[in-house]
Design a protein around this motif. Sequence first.
Motif, PDB file in Angstrom:
ATOM      1  N   THR A 124       0.816  -1.218   0.000  1.00 26.34           N
ATOM      2  CA  THR A 124       0.000   0.000   0.000  1.00 26.34           C
ATOM      3  C   THR A 124       0.847   1.264   0.000  1.00 26.34           C
ATOM      4  O   THR A 124       0.409   2.302  -0.498  1.00 26.34           O
ATOM      5  CB  THR A 124      -0.912   0.020   1.234  1.00 26.34           C
ATOM      6  N   GLY A 125       2.065   1.185   0.555  1.00 27.39           N
ATOM      7  CA  GLY A 125       2.909   2.371   0.654  1.00 27.39           C
ATOM      8  C   GLY A 125       3.621   2.719  -0.640  1.00 27.39           C
ATOM      9  O   GLY A 125       3.909   3.883  -0.908  1.00 27.39           O
ATOM     10  N   LEU A 126       3.919   1.703  -1.447  1.00 24.83           N
ATOM     11  CA  LEU A 126       4.585   1.940  -2.728  1.00 24.83           C
ATOM     12  C   LEU A 126       3.544   2.121  -3.826  1.00 24.83           C
ATOM     13  O   LEU A 126       2.439   1.567  -3.745  1.00 24.83           O
ATOM     14  CB  LEU A 126       5.515   0.772  -3.073  1.00 24.83           C
ATOM     15  N   LYS A 127       3.907   2.877  -4.843  1.00 29.52           N
ATOM     16  CA  LYS A 127       3.011   3.118  -5.964  1.00 29.52           C
ATOM     17  C   LYS A 127       3.733   2.816  -7.268  1.00 29.52           C
ATOM     18  O   LYS A 127       4.945   3.045  -7.393  1.00 29.52           O
ATOM     19  CB  LYS A 127       2.538   4.578  -5.973  1.00 29.52           C
ATOM     20  N   LYS A 128       2.985   2.347  -8.248  1.00 22.16           N
ATOM     21  CA  LYS A 128       3.569   2.141  -9.575  1.00 22.16           C
ATOM     22  C   LYS A 128       4.128   3.464 -10.090  1.00 22.16           C
ATOM     23  O   LYS A 128       3.497   4.515  -9.947  1.00 22.16           O
ATOM     24  CB  LYS A 128       2.509   1.638 -10.554  1.00 22.16           C
ATOM     25  N   GLY A 129       5.299   3.383 -10.704  1.00 22.25           N
ATOM     26  CA  GLY A 129       5.945   4.588 -11.217  1.00 22.25           C
ATOM     27  C   GLY A 129       6.864   5.258 -10.214  1.00 22.25           C
ATOM     28  O   GLY A 129       7.672   6.107 -10.581  1.00 22.25           O
ATOM     29  N   GLY A 130       6.723   4.877  -8.929  1.00 22.49           N
ATOM     30  CA  GLY A 130       7.604   5.425  -7.909  1.00 22.49           C
ATOM     31  C   GLY A 130       8.976   4.780  -7.949  1.00 22.49           C
ATOM     32  O   GLY A 130       9.262   3.904  -8.783  1.00 22.49           O
ATOM     33  N   TYR A 131       9.840   5.200  -7.027  1.00 22.84           N
ATOM     34  CA  TYR A 131      11.212   4.707  -7.011  1.00 22.84           C
ATOM     35  C   TYR A 131      11.582   4.175  -5.638  1.00 22.84           C
ATOM     36  O   TYR A 131      11.067   4.652  -4.611  1.00 22.84           O
ATOM     37  CB  TYR A 131      12.194   5.821  -7.392  1.00 22.84           C
ATOM     38  N   VAL A 132      12.472   3.208  -5.640  1.00 25.80           N
ATOM     39  CA  VAL A 132      13.082   2.685  -4.426  1.00 25.80           C
ATOM     40  C   VAL A 132      14.579   2.588  -4.657  1.00 25.80           C
ATOM     41  O   VAL A 132      15.052   2.690  -5.796  1.00 25.80           O
ATOM     42  CB  VAL A 132      12.524   1.288  -4.058  1.00 25.80           C
ATOM     43  N   SER A 133      15.325   2.407  -3.576  1.00 22.73           N
ATOM     44  CA  SER A 133      16.774   2.204  -3.684  1.00 22.73           C
ATOM     45  C   SER A 133      17.087   0.725  -3.492  1.00 22.73           C
ATOM     46  O   SER A 133      16.399   0.028  -2.733  1.00 22.73           O
ATOM     47  CB  SER A 133      17.512   3.035  -2.629  1.00 22.73           C
ATOM     48  N   LEU A 134      18.099   0.273  -4.152  1.00 30.72           N
ATOM     49  CA  LEU A 134      18.478  -1.121  -3.996  1.00 30.72           C
ATOM     50  C   LEU A 134      19.992  -1.277  -4.121  1.00 30.72           C
ATOM     51  O   LEU A 134      20.683  -0.393  -4.626  1.00 30.72           O
ATOM     52  CB  LEU A 134      17.767  -2.035  -4.988  1.00 30.72           C
ATOM     53  N   SER A 135      20.467  -2.407  -3.635  1.00 31.09           N
ATOM     54  CA  SER A 135      21.899  -2.705  -3.674  1.00 31.09           C
ATOM     55  C   SER A 135      22.212  -3.528  -4.911  1.00 31.09           C
ATOM     56  O   SER A 135      21.317  -3.948  -5.656  1.00 31.09           O
ATOM     57  CB  SER A 135      22.287  -3.497  -2.426  1.00 31.09           C
ATOM     58  N   ALA A 136      23.490  -3.797  -5.106  1.00 32.77           N
ATOM     59  CA  ALA A 136      23.875  -4.821  -6.074  1.00 32.77           C
ATOM     60  C   ALA A 136      23.379  -6.170  -5.577  1.00 32.77           C
ATOM     61  O   ALA A 136      23.069  -6.345  -4.405  1.00 32.77           O
ATOM     62  CB  ALA A 136      25.393  -4.833  -6.236  1.00 32.77           C
ATOM     63  N   ALA A 137      23.264  -7.112  -6.479  1.00 28.20           N
ATOM     64  CA  ALA A 137      22.839  -8.456  -6.087  1.00 28.20           C
ATOM     65  C   ALA A 137      23.875  -9.077  -5.157  1.00 28.20           C
ATOM     66  O   ALA A 137      25.079  -8.884  -5.329  1.00 28.20           O
ATOM     67  CB  ALA A 137      22.640  -9.321  -7.319  1.00 28.20           C
ATOM     68  N   CYS A 138      23.388  -9.807  -4.151  1.00 28.45           N
ATOM     69  CA  CYS A 138      24.266 -10.405  -3.136  1.00 28.45           C
ATOM     70  C   CYS A 138      23.908 -11.888  -2.973  1.00 28.45           C
ATOM     71  O   CYS A 138      22.849 -12.343  -3.377  1.00 28.45           O
ATOM     72  CB  CYS A 138      24.092  -9.717  -1.782  1.00 28.45           C
ATOM     73  N   GLY A 139      24.794 -12.597  -2.292  1.00 27.62           N
ATOM     74  CA  GLY A 139      24.481 -13.958  -1.889  1.00 27.62           C
ATOM     75  C   GLY A 139      25.208 -15.014  -2.688  1.00 27.62           C
ATOM     76  O   GLY A 139      25.531 -14.815  -3.864  1.00 27.62           O
ATOM     77  N   GLU A 140      25.458 -16.144  -2.019  1.00 32.53           N
ATOM     78  CA  GLU A 140      26.182 -17.258  -2.636  1.00 32.53           C
ATOM     79  C   GLU A 140      25.295 -18.479  -2.841  1.00 32.53           C
ATOM     80  O   GLU A 140      25.788 -19.554  -3.160  1.00 32.53           O
ATOM     81  CB  GLU A 140      27.385 -17.617  -1.760  1.00 32.53           C
ATOM     82  N   PHE A 141      23.986 -18.309  -2.626  1.00 32.91           N
ATOM     83  CA  PHE A 141      23.059 -19.419  -2.853  1.00 32.91           C
ATOM     84  C   PHE A 141      22.698 -19.443  -4.337  1.00 32.91           C
ATOM     85  O   PHE A 141      21.666 -18.931  -4.761  1.00 32.91           O
ATOM     86  CB  PHE A 141      21.815 -19.216  -1.984  1.00 32.91           C
ATOM     87  N   VAL A 142      23.601 -19.992  -5.127  1.00 30.86           N
ATOM     88  CA  VAL A 142      23.435 -20.024  -6.582  1.00 30.86           C
ATOM     89  C   VAL A 142      23.680 -21.452  -7.074  1.00 30.86           C
ATOM     90  O   VAL A 142      24.317 -22.269  -6.397  1.00 30.86           O
ATOM     91  CB  VAL A 142      24.408 -19.051  -7.283  1.00 30.86           C
ATOM     92  N   VAL A 143      23.166 -21.751  -8.249  1.00 29.28           N
ATOM     93  CA  VAL A 143      23.272 -23.100  -8.805  1.00 29.28           C
ATOM     94  C   VAL A 143      24.711 -23.394  -9.223  1.00 29.28           C
ATOM     95  O   VAL A 143      25.358 -22.569  -9.874  1.00 29.28           O
ATOM     96  CB  VAL A 143      22.335 -23.253 -10.017  1.00 29.28           C
TER      97      VAL A 143
END
Length: 371
Positions: A124-143
Amino acid sequence: MSLSLRKTTEWMSFALCNHKQVGAFFEPLIQSYLPGWTVNGFRAQIKDIGRESGSVVSLTLRPDQSWQGFQAGQYINLTVEINGAKLTRCFSISSSPETYRMTGTVRLTIREQDQGVVTPWLATGLKKGGYVSLSAACGEFVVQRNGVPKVFIAAGVGITPILSMLSDLVDQGESKPVKLLYYGSDHLFRSELSALESAKSNFSFDFLNTRESGYFDRETVQRLLEQYAPEQFEKPDYYICGPGEMITSVEQILKDSGVSPERIHFEFFGVPRALDVQVSESGQASRAVAFSQTQAEVSVEPGDRRTLLEIAEGAGLNPVHGCRAGVCHQCSCRKLGGRVQNILTGQVSDGGAELVQLCISQPVDDVELAL
């Protein structure tokens, strides 16, 4: 920039605007005109918000062009602003790398947590067209691309990174058998899993329900594995994702069945059951956790299994934290002295100063933290 010049620049920036970078001070103002701009990390536009079930929501995001993509199974740290406070949580990507290459979007699938601050707000707090911040992809749980069959075991929303991995295997033309055992009462992505099964004859899945299959105790897991993958039991790689107790139980059963540890891959969704804390050699009946900056001190009695984060919050402090599961490292804090035990690994630290993750550390003896 030399180290001394960088430190001088940071000092001047702190003196002027209480930020390491001057740009960070002006970031809120600039983002009111250029919402895709940021000083650190990356920005992403919200392309869609949808519900997968009553308590699970998916966000489709288009990261800016400087974002470097991801491997199937990885997660990102998502930062949103709620009532003027920036809060960061880590969420797994449920879409495939091929989807990102084709559309420039990623999908995060998130279960709304009871008593949570961020997850119940997102839909409910986020809206289409809005923006958020994010990091680079992380984690070692990969195939692992090692040419062996693969068995995936997921529970609940733990299917999120595994769906990305399965989609990637199908996209990459995996030829070895791939099996999914998906435990839960509310199975997500039914149509997508059916489409993957239709697309690749070597991929199959089964939905498992508590009332029909029982819980993930030793007997149940042994029976299920023998039932669903008898010819592969000794040979495949295993990928497990779900609640901590489920992962701990399945991992131990696999090891007891002769599966080598390097073939078992897992990622916790939530903190596993806390380990019994080691007793200090001093034999003291209780431990003290001291917070140097606030001058607070808490006595931790025998049998108290709270983490350092929970102890700090119980003392009225509000340390920065994110996932509460040892993944995002947002709660990393400098320990000034005393030993702590990592409840994910059981490892006990030495008594010297070091960074520790508050959400997965318990005091073994008297501990002092720079909080």
